[in-house]
Design an enzyme around this catalytic site. Structure first.
Site, PDB file in Angstrom:
ATOM      1  N   GLN A 113      -4.644  -5.801   6.798  1.00  0.00           N
ATOM      2  CA  GLN A 113      -5.559  -6.791   6.231  1.00  0.00           C
ATOM      3  C   GLN A 113      -5.529  -8.125   6.969  1.00  0.00           C
ATOM      4  O   GLN A 113      -6.322  -9.017   6.664  1.00  0.00           O
ATOM      5  CB  GLN A 113      -5.227  -7.031   4.753  1.00  0.00           C
ATOM      6  CG  GLN A 113      -5.381  -5.812   3.875  1.00  0.00           C
ATOM      7  CD  GLN A 113      -6.808  -5.312   3.776  1.00  0.00           C
ATOM      8  OE1 GLN A 113      -7.754  -6.095   3.820  1.00  0.00           O
ATOM      9  NE2 GLN A 113      -6.979  -4.001   3.659  1.00  0.00           N
TER      10      GLN A 113
ATOM     11  N   CYS B 269      -4.737   2.148  -3.914  1.00  0.00           N
ATOM     12  CA  CYS B 269      -3.538   2.713  -3.266  1.00  0.00           C
ATOM     13  C   CYS B 269      -2.334   1.801  -3.434  1.00  0.00           C
ATOM     14  O   CYS B 269      -1.489   1.685  -2.531  1.00  0.00           O
ATOM     15  CB  CYS B 269      -3.790   3.009  -1.783  1.00  0.00           C
ATOM     16  SG  CYS B 269      -4.963   4.342  -1.511  1.00  0.00           S
TER      17      CYS B 269
ATOM     18  N   HIS C 122       0.861  -1.186   0.000  1.00  0.00           N
ATOM     19  CA  HIS C 122       0.000   0.000   0.000  1.00  0.00           C
ATOM     20  C   HIS C 122       0.898   1.236   0.000  1.00  0.00           C
ATOM     21  O   HIS C 122       2.020   1.212   0.505  1.00  0.00           O
ATOM     22  CB  HIS C 122      -0.864  -0.041   1.269  1.00  0.00           C
ATOM     23  CG  HIS C 122      -1.961   0.976   1.328  1.00  0.00           C
ATOM     24  ND1 HIS C 122      -1.727   2.303   1.616  1.00  0.00           N
ATOM     25  CD2 HIS C 122      -3.307   0.855   1.176  1.00  0.00           C
ATOM     26  CE1 HIS C 122      -2.884   2.957   1.625  1.00  0.00           C
ATOM     27  NE2 HIS C 122      -3.855   2.106   1.351  1.00  0.00           N
TER      28      HIS C 122
ATOM     29  N   LYS D 121     -10.676  -1.829  10.121  1.00  0.00           N
ATOM     30  CA  LYS D 121     -10.623  -3.017   9.271  1.00  0.00           C
ATOM     31  C   LYS D 121     -10.824  -4.297  10.083  1.00  0.00           C
ATOM     32  O   LYS D 121     -10.726  -5.406   9.547  1.00  0.00           O
ATOM     33  CB  LYS D 121      -9.300  -3.053   8.507  1.00  0.00           C
ATOM     34  CG  LYS D 121      -9.154  -1.913   7.499  1.00  0.00           C
ATOM     35  CD  LYS D 121      -7.863  -2.010   6.713  1.00  0.00           C
ATOM     36  CE  LYS D 121      -7.616  -0.762   5.864  1.00  0.00           C
ATOM     37  NZ  LYS D 121      -8.560  -0.634   4.733  1.00  0.00           N
TER      38      LYS D 121
ATOM     39  N   ASP E  69       2.887  -4.803   8.039  1.00  0.00           N
ATOM     40  CA  ASP E  69       1.629  -4.091   7.845  1.00  0.00           C
ATOM     41  C   ASP E  69       0.501  -5.111   7.999  1.00  0.00           C
ATOM     42  O   ASP E  69       0.259  -5.933   7.128  1.00  0.00           O
ATOM     43  CB  ASP E  69       1.608  -3.457   6.454  1.00  0.00           C
ATOM     44  CG  ASP E  69       0.296  -2.755   6.141  1.00  0.00           C
ATOM     45  OD1 ASP E  69      -0.621  -2.774   6.986  1.00  0.00           O
ATOM     46  OD2 ASP E  69       0.176  -2.192   5.036  1.00  0.00           O
TER      47      ASP E  69
END
Length: 407
Positions: A203, A364, A122, A226, A200
């Protein structure tokens, strides 16, 4: 897991009573943000209605109650991730967390040090590192990804051994394609080089619920919205000695130890990274989201998501002209695809008239789209509150949309 318990869970999410253009909502955009159960909505409402006060700063009853509730969520999240509560820093989201880490690690970077990323990242996990590289003279290198958008693990491990990066920052799962990366193997490969590893988890927090002690990363970032929580909240885990060694990123009240015009001293982590009044209602709402997730059978929910994902893949693959991207064998339940030469924006716009909420564009991840040789995709992303009827409605609407475009 069959649709029966899913149906019960779905009743917890009031958004599914909403209609779009007189069509029942079919929400397939959970990679962008998840829907919120009643428990989260009620927790935020209850705070503002009966408990609203600032935290850490008052001896009066409401302030003490708010502080107790607020700090209880930090401990709850630490337990959820299997880390210490002092290793959790609240931020406004994964983007803010990555900026904090990239800024903080700049002090340890020098000319020609390697910052290792991947083409799957991202923008929020690219641009902060570009700025860090510009400040320090470090250089960015990329892990190998094939033409389908799949990380090449063995080549990646060899590259890590060769480059000995100072920092490696990679997504646990791709927001654009849904690929689950074997970050544990990459982290293990980096240990001998002393690489600082940043994951990261935007997700992965909801779908994979990682045990960070097992993952053994140095930093992990997330966004609450999220994972069923409110927007405007997220945070990071940092291995305490590394976290506490980072310099102050922003300053203000609350993170101060002492202030005088001859100098200022700061509190230790996590407080030194939390200036000002925090998103108290957001934290309390996220606590309700964590309680909600803890009450569910994670394995059953994951199997349900994967069953829906396989059904979606199978039915999409049966439509001539569909091109699906990414790793369909290891995926959090996101399908990213194109149809012939039709523009993704046109497809998404027409799908919306059927009440179908999907995402179109580059998500993104412009460098990834350039790597794949496309401008963007249609992205349908699942969560455990979806059901087989959502899949059927989406496929029917997509076929109607294709027919209309080809008239």
């Amino acid at each position: 897991m069959n649709d029966n318990p899913c149906t019960q869970i779905r009743h917890d999410f009031p958004i599914f009573e909403v209609s779009v253009d007189d069509q029942p909502l079919c929400y397939l955009d959970s990679a962008a943000t998840t829907q919120k159960p009643n428990q989260v909505i009620q927790a935020v409402k209850d705070f503002y209605q009966s408990q609203n006060a600032n935290v850490h700063r008052g001896l009066h009853t409401l302030s003490e109650q708010a502080t107790t509730a607020y700090e209880a969520v930090r401990r709850k999240l630490a337990q959820f991730l299997n880390v210490q509560s002092r290793e959790i820093v609240w931020t406004s989201g994964a983007t803010a967390s990555l900026n904090l880490i990239a800024y903080g690690l700049s002090d340890s970077l020098k000319k020609d040090d390697v910052i290792l990323l991947s083409p799957l990242e991202h923008h929020a996990n690219i641009v902060p590192w570009q700025l860090a590289a510009k400040r320090t003279g470090a250089r960015i290198e990329l892990l190998p990804v094939d033409a389908q958008g799949i990380l090449q693990l063995e080549q990646a491990k060899a590259l890590i051994e060769n480059l000995k990066p100072k920092v490696m920052s990679i997504c646990h799962a791709s927001n654009a394609l849904g690929n689950i990366n074997d970050v544990a193997a990459l982290i293990a490969s980096s240990k001998s080089s002393g690489t600082v590893t940043v994951i990261d988890g935007a997700q992965s927090l909801l779908h994979l619920r990682p045990d960070l002690q097992q993952l053994d990363c140095d930093f992990y970032v997330f966004s609450a919205h999220k994972a069923l929580g409110p927007t405007g909240l997220g945070g990071l885990y940092g291995r305490y000695e590394l976290l506490n060694a980072l310099p102050v990123y922003q300053s203000g009240g609350e993170m101060i130890d002492t202030v005088s015009f001859s100098g200022t001293t700061f509190r230790p982590a996590p407080e030194k990274f939390e200036p000002g009044t925090p998103n108290i209602a957001g934290v309390i709402g996220f606590g309700a989201a964590l309680d909600y997730l803890a009450a569910q059978d994670h394995d059953a929910l994951f199997q349900h998501e994967q069953s829906l994902y396989q059904s979606l893949l199978q039915q999409l693959s049966g439509i001539d002209g569909i091109r699906i991207w990414g790793d369909t064998a290891n995926n959090v339940g996101t399908v990213s695809f194109n149809y012939k030469n039709e523009h993704h924006y046109d497809l998404a716009t027409l799908l919306n008239t059927h009440g179908i909420a999907v995402r179109s564009g580059h998500h993104c991840t412009q460098p990834l789209m350039a790597h794949l040789g496309i401008e963007g995709t249609i992205r349908a992303s699942l969560a455990f509150y979806n059901n087989q009827q959502d899949i059927s409605r989406f496929i029917a609407a997509l076929k109607d949309t294709i027919s209309l475009l080809e008239e």
